[in-house]
Design a protein around this motif. Structure first.
Motif, PDB file in Angstrom:
ATOM      1  N   GLN A  74      56.419 -32.374  49.193  1.00 37.35           N
ATOM      2  CA  GLN A  74      55.582 -31.555  50.065  1.00 37.35           C
ATOM      3  C   GLN A  74      56.138 -30.138  50.104  1.00 37.35           C
ATOM      4  N   ILE A  75      55.258 -29.168  50.024  1.00 38.12           N
ATOM      5  CA  ILE A  75      55.643 -27.756  50.128  1.00 38.12           C
ATOM      6  C   ILE A  75      54.803 -27.133  51.234  1.00 38.12           C
ATOM      7  N   SER A  76      55.470 -26.464  52.173  1.00 40.28           N
ATOM      8  CA  SER A  76      54.783 -25.760  53.260  1.00 40.28           C
ATOM      9  C   SER A  76      55.246 -24.314  53.288  1.00 40.28           C
ATOM     10  N   ILE A  77      54.303 -23.413  53.477  1.00 34.41           N
ATOM     11  CA  ILE A  77      54.602 -21.989  53.610  1.00 34.41           C
ATOM     12  C   ILE A  77      53.836 -21.518  54.838  1.00 34.41           C
ATOM     13  N   MET A  78      54.550 -20.943  55.809  1.00 33.19           N
ATOM     14  CA  MET A  78      53.932 -20.547  57.070  1.00 33.19           C
ATOM     15  C   MET A  78      54.358 -19.128  57.428  1.00 33.19           C
ATOM     16  N   SER A  79      53.402 -18.322  57.826  1.00 31.68           N
ATOM     17  CA  SER A  79      53.732 -16.958  58.233  1.00 31.68           C
ATOM     18  C   SER A  79      54.356 -16.963  59.624  1.00 31.68           C
ATOM     19  N   ILE A 127      60.379 -27.323  51.386  1.00 32.65           N
ATOM     20  CA  ILE A 127      60.077 -28.301  50.340  1.00 32.65           C
ATOM     21  C   ILE A 127      60.726 -29.597  50.797  1.00 32.65           C
ATOM     22  N   CYS A 128      59.954 -30.668  50.830  1.00 24.51           N
ATOM     23  CA  CYS A 128      60.452 -31.939  51.339  1.00 24.51           C
ATOM     24  C   CYS A 128      60.223 -33.027  50.296  1.00 24.51           C
ATOM     25  N   GLY A 129      61.223 -33.895  50.121  1.00 22.59           N
ATOM     26  CA  GLY A 129      61.091 -35.001  49.178  1.00 22.59           C
ATOM     27  C   GLY A 129      62.069 -36.109  49.500  1.00 22.59           C
ATOM     28  N   ALA A 130      61.919 -37.215  48.804  1.00 22.14           N
ATOM     29  CA  ALA A 130      62.750 -38.401  49.007  1.00 22.14           C
ATOM     30  C   ALA A 130      64.225 -38.100  48.739  1.00 22.14           C
ATOM     31  N   LEU A 131      65.082 -38.970  49.265  1.00 28.74           N
ATOM     32  CA  LEU A 131      66.528 -38.773  49.119  1.00 28.74           C
ATOM     33  C   LEU A 131      66.967 -38.729  47.657  1.00 28.74           C
ATOM     34  N   ASN A 132      66.219 -39.364  46.753  1.00 27.91           N
ATOM     35  CA  ASN A 132      66.594 -39.324  45.337  1.00 27.91           C
ATOM     36  C   ASN A 132      66.105 -38.051  44.637  1.00 27.91           C
ATOM     37  N   GLN A 133      65.524 -37.123  45.377  1.00 27.03           N
ATOM     38  CA  GLN A 133      64.968 -35.896  44.801  1.00 27.03           C
ATOM     39  C   GLN A 133      65.815 -34.650  45.068  1.00 27.03           C
TER      40      GLN A 133
END
Length: 168
Positions: A74-79, A127-133
């Protein structure tokens, strides 16, 4: 588009309404909203494809998901204006930090995943991902900064301390 509104002084204040595109790539959304401080990743792990792009025009929040059919990145970009306000839950391990082109990145671990978080002058990025990432998340972060004449050669590890919530 942009609206000109009178301000409390003699100058005009420009308010830009975020542009939302249907079925857009992350880079198309960033380009349409004139975001230049961060780019869409130029590197994603093999087998992952863009599955979702959501835009919240009220906060200019862009949320994307890339999937390989099993796991999701997951990718998030917030102003933001003033100070960034994002908080990320973490375990008792201190965040790992690294630097690219003068920007500090935080690699934060919690029970279920890793999050890489950083701020530019106007955007909070996650940027969010599993522990193996873990290593892949760092590579994605590098690829999102290359558009500002930065390279992986600019990356260096910087020490960090602390536990609890991380405020960036």
């Amino acid at each position: 588009g942009a609206k000109k509104l009178p301000s409390e002084g003699s100058a005009l204040v420009e308010i830009i309404t975020p542009t939302v595109l249907e079925s857009s790539s992350l880079q198309e959304v960033l380009d349409a909203n004139e975001v230049t401080e961060v780019i869409a990743p130029t590197w994603i792990p093999k087998g992952y494809t863009l599955d979702l792009v959501k835009v919240d025009p009220e906060w200019f929040l862009v949320y994307t998901e890339y999937t390989d059919g099993t796991d999701t990145l997951q990718i998030s970009i917030m102003s933001y204006t003033g100070e960034p306000s994002g908080q990320i839950e973490k375990n008792d391990k201190p965040p790992e930090t690294f630097e690219i082109g003068g920007i500090t990145f935080y690699l934060i671990e919690n029970a279920k995943n890793y999050t890489v978080a950083w701020c530019t002058d106007h955007y909070e990025c996650y940027i969010c991902g599993a522990l193996n990432q873990k290593e892949n998340l760092k590579k994605i972060a590098h690829s999102m900064c290359l558009g500002t004449d930065r390279s992986e050669d600019d990356a260096k590890e910087v020490p960090s301390e602390g536990s609890g919530l991380v405020e960036i």
